[in-house]
Design an enzyme around this catalytic site. Structure first.
Site, PDB file in Angstrom:
ATOM      1  N   ARG A 145      -9.246   1.357   9.113  1.00  9.66           N
ATOM      2  CA  ARG A 145      -8.789   0.019   9.330  1.00  9.66           C
ATOM      3  C   ARG A 145     -10.034  -1.006  10.167  1.00  9.66           C
ATOM      4  NH1 ARG A 145      -2.724   0.692   9.285  1.00  9.66           N
ATOM      5  NH2 ARG A 145      -1.696  -1.012   9.071  1.00  9.66           N
ATOM      6  N   ARG A 188      11.651  -1.455  10.507  1.00  9.10           N
ATOM      7  CA  ARG A 188      10.403  -0.839  11.442  1.00  9.10           C
ATOM      8  C   ARG A 188      10.437  -1.647  12.734  1.00  9.10           C
ATOM      9  NH1 ARG A 188       5.146   0.291   8.052  1.00  9.10           N
ATOM     10  NH2 ARG A 188       4.342  -0.748   9.934  1.00  9.10           N
ATOM     11  N   ARG A 241      11.578  -6.378   4.903  1.00  7.72           N
ATOM     12  CA  ARG A 241      11.301  -5.009   4.526  1.00  7.72           C
ATOM     13  C   ARG A 241      12.397  -4.170   5.142  1.00  7.72           C
ATOM     14  NH1 ARG A 241       5.635  -2.263   4.952  1.00  7.72           N
ATOM     15  NH2 ARG A 241       5.890  -2.794   7.170  1.00  7.72           N
ATOM     16  N   ARG A 247       0.106  -8.249  13.740  1.00  6.53           N
ATOM     17  CA  ARG A 247      -0.535  -7.357  12.805  1.00  6.53           C
ATOM     18  C   ARG A 247      -1.528  -8.053  11.590  1.00  6.53           C
ATOM     19  NH1 ARG A 247       4.883  -5.041  10.485  1.00  6.53           N
ATOM     20  NH2 ARG A 247       3.517  -3.965   9.030  1.00  6.53           N
ATOM     21  N   LYS A 283       0.905  -1.318   0.066  1.00  6.07           N
ATOM     22  CA  LYS A 283       0.074  -0.117  -0.068  1.00  6.07           C
ATOM     23  C   LYS A 283       1.020   1.116  -0.065  1.00  6.07           C
ATOM     24  CE  LYS A 283      -2.254  -1.171   3.838  1.00  6.07           C
ATOM     25  NZ  LYS A 283      -1.604  -2.145   4.236  1.00  6.07           N
TER      26      LYS A 283
HETATM   27  P1  AMP Z   1       1.167   0.711   8.929  1.00  5.73           P
HETATM   28  O1  AMP Z   1       2.380   1.794   8.796  1.00  5.73           O
HETATM   29  O2  AMP Z   1      -0.130   1.244   8.150  1.00  5.73           O
HETATM   30  O3  AMP Z   1       1.511  -0.855   8.705  1.00  5.73           O
HETATM   31  O4  AMP Z   1       0.670   1.052  10.608  1.00  5.73           O
HETATM   32  C1  AMP Z   1       1.766   0.689  11.414  1.00  5.73           C
HETATM   33  C2  AMP Z   1       0.935   0.503  12.653  1.00  5.73           C
HETATM   34  O5  AMP Z   1       0.265   1.707  13.175  1.00  5.73           O
HETATM   35  C3  AMP Z   1      -0.330  -0.653  13.011  1.00  5.73           C
HETATM   36  O6  AMP Z   1       0.166  -1.710  13.112  1.00  5.73           O
HETATM   37  C4  AMP Z   1      -1.305   0.212  14.090  1.00  5.73           C
HETATM   38  O7  AMP Z   1      -0.522  -0.283  15.251  1.00  5.73           O
HETATM   39  C5  AMP Z   1      -1.089   1.536  13.932  1.00  5.73           C
HETATM   40  N1  AMP Z   1      -1.867   2.214  12.735  1.00  5.73           N
HETATM   41  C6  AMP Z   1      -1.777   2.721  11.595  1.00  5.73           C
HETATM   42  N2  AMP Z   1      -3.070   3.259  11.290  1.00  5.73           N
HETATM   43  C7  AMP Z   1      -3.799   2.464  11.785  1.00  5.73           C
HETATM   44  C8  AMP Z   1      -5.182   2.607  11.922  1.00  5.73           C
HETATM   45  N3  AMP Z   1      -6.013   3.093  10.745  1.00  5.73           N
HETATM   46  N4  AMP Z   1      -6.063   1.964  12.949  1.00  5.73           N
HETATM   47  C9  AMP Z   1      -5.450   1.534  14.136  1.00  5.73           C
HETATM   48  N5  AMP Z   1      -4.136   1.434  13.937  1.00  5.73           N
HETATM   49  C10 AMP Z   1      -3.243   1.994  13.162  1.00  5.73           C
END
Ligand code: AMP
Length: 224
Positions: free
Chosen positions: A92, A164, A131, A175, A17
């Site tokens: 989400r 990360r 990654r 996740r 994404k």
């Molecule tokens: P991402 O970079 O999108 O994979 O997000 C990393 C982490 O941020 C996720 O595993 C969640 O802990 C938190 N996070 C990001 N976006 C959301 C969301 N829309 N709702 C809840 N947690 C989020």
């Protein structure tokens, strides 16, 4: 005609994404908004919001709807979003999707277009654990599929690549579980509303990007 629109990149962690949203943002000149990136920045800066989100993020759990919807609403109210934007990682949960629907209506925008990047679950673990990110320019590599020319070093600016905090094995599993339980139900939510288009994500990023660009242009033309 694209510019008035809200685009949402949807898919499991590791679907690509971020990479695709970045490419489309450059191609169409509208901002790429990643809630994950905003939260990571808050954690880095140790803001109250970052401190509240840190533990859940590092263990791979979702942060509360209240926190995430708050930062998304604040970001979408900024002037650079007026002509459209690309959401990556939001919504989400069903609660977040309802919140966004209300927000878009209040802002007088049309329905969002949700781009679902489909990737088989067996591929995701390797994508996430391999990654690496450049802390300077944000370029994303994968040590298995798209390695940098020199191990662990960015091709563009020579910076040491970083992993990360939530790309360890236990956090990755959490996740993927969170995605299955809380996020996957949104597929039906957007299908019923006829706002979802699908693209096969298990291909070279440039191929996926070209399909997405074509698809978005076509969808926008048909709703113009
Ligand atoms: P991402 O970079 O999108 O994979 O997000 C990393 C982490 O941020 C996720 O595993 C969640 O802990 C938190 N996070 C990001 N976006 C959301 C969301 N829309 N709702 C809840 N947690 C989020």
């Amino acid at each position: 005609m694209l510019k008035a629109h809200a685009l949402i990149f949807f898919g499991p962690p590791g679907a690509g994404k971020g990479t695709q949203a970045h490419a489309l943002s450059v191609a169409f000149g509208i901002p790429h908004i990643s809630t994950g990136e905003m939260l990571r920045e808050a954690v880095r800066l140790e803001t109250p919001l970052g401190l509240a989100a840190k533990d859940r993020m590092e263990s791979g759990e979702l942060v509360s709807d209240e926190i995430v919807s708050g930062i998304a609403a604040e970001r979408l109210a900024r002037p650079d979003c007026e002509d459209g934007f690309i959401l990556d990682g939001f919504p989400r949960t069903i609660g977040q999707a309802d919140f966004l629907e209300r927000l878009l209506r209040e802002q007088g925008r049309g329905d969002p277009l949700v781009i679902y990047i489909r990737v088989a679950s067996c591929v995701l673990m390797k994508r996430l654990s391999g990654r690496r990110t450049c802390p300077i320019c944000g370029t994303i590599y994968n040590i298995y599929f798209e390695p940098p020319r020199v191990d662990e070093v960015c091709d563009i600016d020579g910076a040491a690549l970083t992993v990360r905090a939530d790309d360890g094995e236990a956090a990755i599993r959490q996740r993927l579980d969170s995605y299955e339980m809380m996020t996957r139900p949104l597929l039906d939510y957007y299908k019923v509303r006829q706002q979802l288009v699908e693209v096969e994500g298990d291909r070279a990023p440039a191929e996926v990007a070209s399909d997405i660009s074509e698809l978005v242009s076509r969808e926008m033309a048909s709703t113009a």
